[in-house]
Design an enzyme around this catalytic site. Structure first.
Site, PDB file in Angstrom:
ATOM      1  N   ASN A 181      -2.392  -2.028  -2.571  1.00 35.51           N
ATOM      2  CA  ASN A 181      -1.142  -1.248  -2.606  1.00 35.51           C
ATOM      3  C   ASN A 181      -0.289  -1.788  -3.742  1.00 35.51           C
ATOM      4  O   ASN A 181       0.267  -2.883  -3.642  1.00 35.51           O
ATOM      5  CB  ASN A 181      -0.402  -1.400  -1.262  1.00 35.51           C
ATOM      6  CG  ASN A 181       0.979  -0.766  -1.292  1.00 35.51           C
ATOM      7  OD1 ASN A 181       1.287   0.039  -2.165  1.00 35.51           O
ATOM      8  ND2 ASN A 181       1.829  -1.143  -0.335  1.00 35.51           N
ATOM      9  N   LYS A 225       2.490  -0.645  -4.817  1.00 31.31           N
ATOM     10  CA  LYS A 225       3.932  -0.401  -4.644  1.00 31.31           C
ATOM     11  C   LYS A 225       4.493   0.183  -5.950  1.00 31.31           C
ATOM     12  O   LYS A 225       3.805   0.933  -6.623  1.00 31.31           O
ATOM     13  CB  LYS A 225       4.654  -1.674  -4.218  1.00 31.31           C
ATOM     14  CG  LYS A 225       3.962  -2.369  -3.055  1.00 31.31           C
ATOM     15  CD  LYS A 225       4.787  -3.470  -2.482  1.00 31.31           C
ATOM     16  CE  LYS A 225       3.971  -4.189  -1.408  1.00 31.31           C
ATOM     17  NZ  LYS A 225       4.773  -4.985  -0.522  1.00 31.31           N
ATOM     18  N   HIS A 258       4.585   3.029   5.455  1.00 39.38           N
ATOM     19  CA  HIS A 258       4.684   1.615   5.072  1.00 39.38           C
ATOM     20  C   HIS A 258       6.067   1.106   5.478  1.00 39.38           C
ATOM     21  O   HIS A 258       7.052   1.856   5.417  1.00 39.38           O
ATOM     22  CB  HIS A 258       4.485   1.477   3.557  1.00 39.38           C
ATOM     23  CG  HIS A 258       4.330   0.052   3.127  1.00 39.38           C
ATOM     24  ND1 HIS A 258       5.417  -0.779   2.969  1.00 39.38           N
ATOM     25  CD2 HIS A 258       3.229  -0.695   2.865  1.00 39.38           C
ATOM     26  CE1 HIS A 258       4.976  -1.981   2.609  1.00 39.38           C
ATOM     27  NE2 HIS A 258       3.657  -1.960   2.543  1.00 39.38           N
ATOM     28  N   GLU A 295       8.193  -0.585   4.029  1.00 34.50           N
ATOM     29  CA  GLU A 295       9.232  -0.419   3.001  1.00 34.50           C
ATOM     30  C   GLU A 295       9.769   1.008   2.986  1.00 34.50           C
ATOM     31  O   GLU A 295      10.957   1.235   2.750  1.00 34.50           O
ATOM     32  CB  GLU A 295       8.671  -0.829   1.626  1.00 34.50           C
ATOM     33  CG  GLU A 295       8.535  -2.343   1.535  1.00 34.50           C
ATOM     34  CD  GLU A 295       7.406  -2.833   0.652  1.00 34.50           C
ATOM     35  OE1 GLU A 295       6.870  -2.050  -0.145  1.00 34.50           O
ATOM     36  OE2 GLU A 295       7.044  -4.027   0.789  1.00 34.50           O
ATOM     37  N   GLU A 332       0.517  -4.164   9.907  1.00 39.74           N
ATOM     38  CA  GLU A 332       1.189  -5.018   8.933  1.00 39.74           C
ATOM     39  C   GLU A 332       2.486  -5.547   9.544  1.00 39.74           C
ATOM     40  O   GLU A 332       3.513  -4.838   9.516  1.00 39.74           O
ATOM     41  CB  GLU A 332       1.555  -4.214   7.683  1.00 39.74           C
ATOM     42  CG  GLU A 332       0.392  -3.630   6.939  1.00 39.74           C
ATOM     43  CD  GLU A 332       0.752  -3.391   5.474  1.00 39.74           C
ATOM     44  OE1 GLU A 332       0.211  -4.100   4.628  1.00 39.74           O
ATOM     45  OE2 GLU A 332       1.610  -2.540   5.194  1.00 39.74           O
ATOM     46  N   GLY A 340       4.644  -9.871   1.876  1.00 43.87           N
ATOM     47  CA  GLY A 340       5.233 -10.529   0.708  1.00 43.87           C
ATOM     48  C   GLY A 340       5.869 -11.876   0.989  1.00 43.87           C
ATOM     49  O   GLY A 340       6.573 -12.433   0.142  1.00 43.87           O
ATOM     50  N   SER A 386       0.443 -10.577   3.233  1.00 42.31           N
ATOM     51  CA  SER A 386       0.163 -11.869   2.603  1.00 42.31           C
ATOM     52  C   SER A 386      -1.317 -12.255   2.612  1.00 42.31           C
ATOM     53  O   SER A 386      -1.661 -13.424   2.787  1.00 42.31           O
ATOM     54  CB  SER A 386       1.014 -12.965   3.246  1.00 42.31           C
ATOM     55  OG  SER A 386       2.380 -12.729   2.975  1.00 42.31           O
TER      56      SER A 386
HETATM   57  C1  PEP Z   1       1.888  -4.491   1.667  1.00 40.13           C
HETATM   58  O1  PEP Z   1       3.000  -4.320   1.193  1.00 40.13           O
HETATM   59  O2  PEP Z   1       1.253  -3.534   2.158  1.00 40.13           O
HETATM   60  C2  PEP Z   1       1.339  -5.832   1.650  1.00 40.13           C
HETATM   61  C3  PEP Z   1       0.322  -6.088   2.412  1.00 40.13           C
HETATM   62  O3  PEP Z   1       1.954  -6.722   0.802  1.00 40.13           O
HETATM   63  P1  PEP Z   1       1.555  -8.251   0.515  1.00 40.13           P
HETATM   64  O4  PEP Z   1       0.041  -8.332   0.504  1.00 40.13           O
HETATM   65  O5  PEP Z   1       2.145  -8.542  -0.811  1.00 40.13           O
HETATM   66  O6  PEP Z   1       2.139  -9.060   1.621  1.00 40.13           O
END
Ligand code: PEP
Length: 232
Positions: free
Chosen positions: A7, A9, A85, A87, A152, A158, A194
């Site tokens: 992803n 973003k 997501h 966000e 998630e 992040g 992460s």
């Molecule tokens: C995400 O935003 O879907 C995600 C998994 O981010 P990260 O791997 O950076 O934590």
């Protein structure tokens, strides 16, 4: 075979995309690699990587300035789309009902939605993880069609923090139970938050985990390819 979904973003440009797709083309892997790109980078996939988008409108067409429909994504040869997501839920006030409508629009256009669910830190700390993800799941997932669920935890995105293996296993068991009646082959379950080359193989080996959703580490080949290789 595991799903490895990147992803991007709101990151990257054409040059970055070409560079990563070229290195993915040269990689031999049994995994199914999908790259979810910003809208401006969706067209022009000459390297064979499966391309996904990061959002879809719940509407078919019309006066929705700035939105992109399922038909448009299909036209751009997009096969997958992330919906809900955290966000987007946080920054665009997307409710479970909106997420469900978006997932339905994707399915209607032959695009597989990757439906994101996950508790925030407050919900986790008050012991509500399972009830929160169950509610999100029941309210965000369409009654029929093929889809992917991405668990998630918001606090893991992040942040460099991940749940314990037991916490992930329990969450996935809760998801499987909540989806009762759904054919296992019609749904894939991903973990996201992460993920990196050090923890990917361990997380991917947890029961019911069919793959990983990778944010920051999917932007460059030197962080993304080791993740893919580690679970081959
Ligand atoms: C995400 O935003 O879907 C995600 C998994 O981010 P990260 O791997 O950076 O934590």
């Amino acid at each position: 075979m595991k799903f490895i979904v990147g992803n991007w973003k709101m990151n990257g440009n054409m040059e970055n995309k070409e560079a990563l797709l070229k290195s993915l083309k040269n990689l031999r892997t049994n995994n199914k690699v999908i790259l979810c790109l910003p809208f401006t980078l969706l067209y022009g996939n000459n390297y064979g990587t499966i391309i996904g988008a990061q959002d879809i409108s719940e509407h078919d067409n019309g006066a929705y300035t700035g939105d992109i429909s399922g038909q448009m994504l299909k036209d751009a040869d997009v096969k997958y789309v992330i919906v809900g997501h955290s966000e987007r839920r946080a920054n665009h006030n997307e409710t479970n009902a909106i997420v469900k409508a978006k997932a339905t629009a994707a399915i209607k256009n032959g695009i597989i939605p990757i439906i994101c669910i996950g508790e925030n830190a407050t919900e986790k700390n008050s012991g509500r993880t399972m009830s929160v993800i169950k509610k999100m799941l029941l309210e965000s997932v369409p009654a029929k069609g093929e889809y992917i669920i991405a668990y998630e935890p918001r606090w893991a995105i992040g942040s460099g923090k991940t749940p314990t293996n037991e916490e992930i296993a329990t969450a996935f068991e809760t998801i499987m139970k909540a989806l009762h009646g759904i054919k296992r082959e019609n749904v894939a379950l991903l973990y996201g938050g992460s993920v990196n080359a050090k923890n990917a193989a361990q997380i991917a080996s947890i029961k019911n985990v069919d793959g990983l959703l990778v944010g920051g580490a999917s932007l460059k080949s030197d962080t993304f390819l080791p993740i893919i290789k580690s679970i081959d």
